[in-house]
Design a protein around this motif. Structure first.
Motif, PDB file in Angstrom:
ATOM      1  N   ASN A 218       4.242 -91.401  30.605  1.00  0.00           N
ATOM      2  CA  ASN A 218       5.282 -91.784  31.563  1.00  0.00           C
ATOM      3  C   ASN A 218       4.276 -91.314  32.814  1.00  0.00           C
ATOM      4  O   ASN A 218       3.964 -90.002  32.998  1.00  0.00           O
ATOM      5  N   SER A 219       3.661 -92.220  34.046  1.00  0.00           N
ATOM      6  CA  SER A 219       3.053 -91.899  34.983  1.00  0.00           C
ATOM      7  C   SER A 219       3.663 -90.664  35.964  1.00  0.00           C
ATOM      8  O   SER A 219       3.490 -90.078  36.481  1.00  0.00           O
ATOM      9  N   TYR A 220       5.293 -90.786  35.692  1.00  0.00           N
ATOM     10  CA  TYR A 220       6.503 -90.096  36.862  1.00  0.00           C
ATOM     11  C   TYR A 220       6.569 -89.038  35.112  1.00  0.00           C
ATOM     12  O   TYR A 220       8.184 -88.619  36.444  1.00  0.00           O
ATOM     13  N   LEU A 221       6.801 -88.747  34.773  1.00  0.00           N
ATOM     14  CA  LEU A 221       6.979 -87.219  34.335  1.00  0.00           C
ATOM     15  C   LEU A 221       6.830 -86.350  34.830  1.00  0.00           C
ATOM     16  O   LEU A 221       6.118 -86.073  35.499  1.00  0.00           O
ATOM     17  N   PRO A 222       7.782 -85.585  34.764  1.00  0.00           N
ATOM     18  CA  PRO A 222       7.401 -84.121  35.545  1.00  0.00           C
ATOM     19  C   PRO A 222       6.708 -83.640  34.837  1.00  0.00           C
ATOM     20  O   PRO A 222       6.896 -83.513  33.269  1.00  0.00           O
ATOM     21  N   ALA A 223       5.764 -82.419  35.429  1.00  0.00           N
ATOM     22  CA  ALA A 223       4.487 -81.593  34.406  1.00  0.00           C
ATOM     23  C   ALA A 223       5.104 -81.002  33.008  1.00  0.00           C
ATOM     24  O   ALA A 223       4.922 -80.959  32.268  1.00  0.00           O
ATOM     25  N   THR A 225       8.081 -82.418  31.255  1.00  0.00           N
ATOM     26  CA  THR A 225       8.036 -82.786  30.046  1.00  0.00           C
ATOM     27  C   THR A 225       7.101 -83.796  29.501  1.00  0.00           C
ATOM     28  O   THR A 225       6.630 -83.487  28.390  1.00  0.00           O
ATOM     29  N   ARG A 226       5.861 -83.713  30.635  1.00  0.00           N
ATOM     30  CA  ARG A 226       4.671 -84.287  29.811  1.00  0.00           C
ATOM     31  C   ARG A 226       3.952 -82.852  28.872  1.00  0.00           C
ATOM     32  O   ARG A 226       3.455 -83.648  27.534  1.00  0.00           O
ATOM     33  N   ALA A 296       8.646 -71.273  35.623  1.00  0.00           N
ATOM     34  CA  ALA A 296       7.876 -70.953  36.369  1.00  0.00           C
ATOM     35  C   ALA A 296       6.446 -70.233  35.755  1.00  0.00           C
ATOM     36  O   ALA A 296       5.651 -70.981  35.904  1.00  0.00           O
ATOM     37  N   ARG A 297       6.604 -69.081  35.213  1.00  0.00           N
ATOM     38  CA  ARG A 297       5.688 -68.997  33.866  1.00  0.00           C
ATOM     39  C   ARG A 297       5.626 -69.863  33.102  1.00  0.00           C
ATOM     40  O   ARG A 297       3.982 -69.473  33.138  1.00  0.00           O
ATOM     41  N   PHE A 298       5.543 -70.386  32.477  1.00  0.00           N
ATOM     42  CA  PHE A 298       5.389 -71.177  31.119  1.00  0.00           C
ATOM     43  C   PHE A 298       5.052 -72.048  31.484  1.00  0.00           C
ATOM     44  O   PHE A 298       4.611 -73.416  30.731  1.00  0.00           O
ATOM     45  N   GLY A 299       5.959 -72.657  32.488  1.00  0.00           N
ATOM     46  CA  GLY A 299       5.795 -74.189  33.097  1.00  0.00           C
ATOM     47  C   GLY A 299       6.736 -74.492  32.100  1.00  0.00           C
ATOM     48  O   GLY A 299       6.088 -76.452  31.946  1.00  0.00           O
TER      49      GLY A 299
END
Length: 479
Positions: A218-223, A225-226, A296-299
């Motif tokens: 999905n193009s709109y996934l948050p980073a 989740t992607r 934040a550290r591990f994205g």
């Protein structure tokens, strides 16, 4: 906090048999008599500090691996099972429950499984008019609970997958920079799978075309989740055979449970890949379990961090024992695990006094609570609301509360406890597990009477509760 006597007879016996020694040989290595060893293995005597140290020295085991976490989970589930009115007239003592959990865990699991089937059959019969023509619905609930119990009773740690994911994370370089690009590059170079963006389909999260070797997201996934979905695809390709073996060895009763477990195991590997065990545990200690900093550290997302903290139960390298749960607005616990003595109810809603419910009232904030359960154990409890779902004005979102906590003896490891009055008994809120099994008789927030409590109804007096609760023995219950 007082420490109870440690009865670990079954574990000592398993350790001796794993080393293929007789009782006489094993006792000689520990420096104790054969009769004492025999009493330990049969849970007639607790192990002493000297025996524990000898076990650690002579057999190179981690003492934390001998803790009662597995027994606590089994005792809690067994205790809740036996509160059912089906067992009226029988209320086992804690010592009886411990004896069964320690000496006959297979029998305990069998009883829990039988009771679960009984409950679902009863519910199906009670709603027969609604379920006619939709028979599989009740079976699906049982299937999910069977898989959930599998993860619960293996301590939410999968030894066949976690080290494998950790080695792959080191190979890829996860933890050094943002993982998204590195995962995508690895997926394409090693498996020839390229990533494409989906045409507008708000319901689609991911789709994998095996023939074309294309992963559509999905193009709109948050980073976060992607990244997780790419890691999940790597899990299917890199650890597929191991996942299949673990799921097959679990011995599920249905093909549906087997397939659902495979999904859970792929998700487990993906989480372990994004948050590699030792690197993540060291980071958690460094920032004192600051959830935002870890995310934040591990994205990753807050939920991924909380869930991963609940899996740090590797033998010999355990993290802080915590409990973790995800709760929806209706109070349903959709994820649960506890490495602490607090064990979640298998049936019914969670205690309304628990701060997990407050998360929906204060989105974007981490709520803190000092709480005490009826057994006298105190906890630091954290809760926060998270949202998931599609982007866009008209896309629905789901809102959940995440709950995380530890026993108060570990609170100093959490930044959230720094300004809390941990030594003030009045600062602790009395909470329970669920109303149906809670022992507190004078709780104004009680939703329904306990299953094993006897009620006294007074027509001429009205108190906060419209009834008084008597303990099974006949005496009035006390708070």
């Amino acid at each position: 906090m007082a420490t109870g006597k440690l009865y670990i007879g079954r574990r000592v016996r398993d350790l001796r048999q794993a080393n293929r020694t007789t009782q006489a040989q094993f006792a000689e290595r520990l420096g104790i008599s054969v009769s004492y060893l025999n009493q330990i293995e049969n849970n007639q005597r607790p192990v002493s500090a000297g025996v524990l140290l000898a076990l650690a020295e002579k057999f190179r085991i981690d003492l934390s691996d001998l803790s009662g976490g597995e027994d606590d989970r089994l005792i809690s589930a067994l205790s809740e099972t036996l509160t059912d009115s089906l067992f009226d007239g029988y209320t086992p003592s804690l010592q009886e429950l411990k004896l069964v959990a320690q000496n006959a865990p297979g029998l305990a699991h069998a009883l829990i499984t039988a009771h679960r089937a009984y409950r679902h059959n009863s519910e199906q019969l009670a709603s027969i008019n609604d379920t006619l023509g939709r028979g599989p619905a009740a079976v699906e609930a049982t299937t999910y609970e069977e898989v959930r119990d599998f993860f619960h009773f293996v301590d939410n740690y999968i030894g066949e997958l976690d080290p494998l994911a950790e080695r792959l994370a080191a190979h890829i370089g996860i933890g050094d920079v943002d993982p998204g690009a590195m995962l995508a590059v690895y997926l394409e170079r090693h498996y020839g799978v390229r990533i494409a963006r989906a045409a507008h389909d708000p319901d689609l999260i991911r789709a994998y075309d095996r023939e074309a070797r294309v992963l559509t997201l999905n193009s709109y996934l948050p980073a976060s989740t992607r990244n997780f979905q790419i890691a999940l695809q790597i899990a299917q390709l890199h650890a597929g055979d191991v996942v299949d073996g673990v799921a097959a060895a679990a011995g599920f009763r249905t093909a549906e449970a087997y397939e659902i477990c495979r999904i859970g195991l792929h998700n487990y590997f993906a989480g372990a890949l994004l948050l590699p065990y030792r690197r993540f545990m060291e980071a958690a200690r460094e920032v004192r379990h600051d959830l935002d900093l870890l995310a934040a550290r591990f994205g990753t997302s807050l939920e991924q961090v909380c869930h991963r903290l609940s899996t740090l139960q590797r033998p010999g390298q355990k993290g802080i024992p915590i409990f973790f749960a995800r709760i929806d607005r209706a109070g349903n616990i959709t994820k649960r695990h506890s490495a602490t003595r607090l064990q979640f109810a298998r049936f019914g809603a969670a205690c309304p006094l628990w701060n997990a419910h407050q998360a929906f009232e204060s989105p974007g904030r981490i709520n803190r609570q000092l709480a005490e359960t009826p057994d006298g154990v105190c906890y630091l409890c954290l809760s926060m609301q998270v949202s998931r779902g599609g982007r866009g004005f008209r896309q629905p979102q789901q809102h959940y509360a995440l709950a995380l906590g530890c026993e108060i003896s570990y609170a100093a490891n959490f930044v959230y406890a720094d300004d809390m009055d941990l030594n003030n008994a009045a600062a602790y809120d009395p909470i329970g597990i669920s109303c149906r099994i809670c022992e507190r008789a004078q709780c104004a927030s009680r939703a329904l009477p306990p299953l094993k409590g006897r009620l006294t109804i007074e027509h001429d007096v009205r108190r906060t509760l419209p009834y008084a609760i008597r303990a099974p023995g006949g005496m009035d219950g006390q708070d």
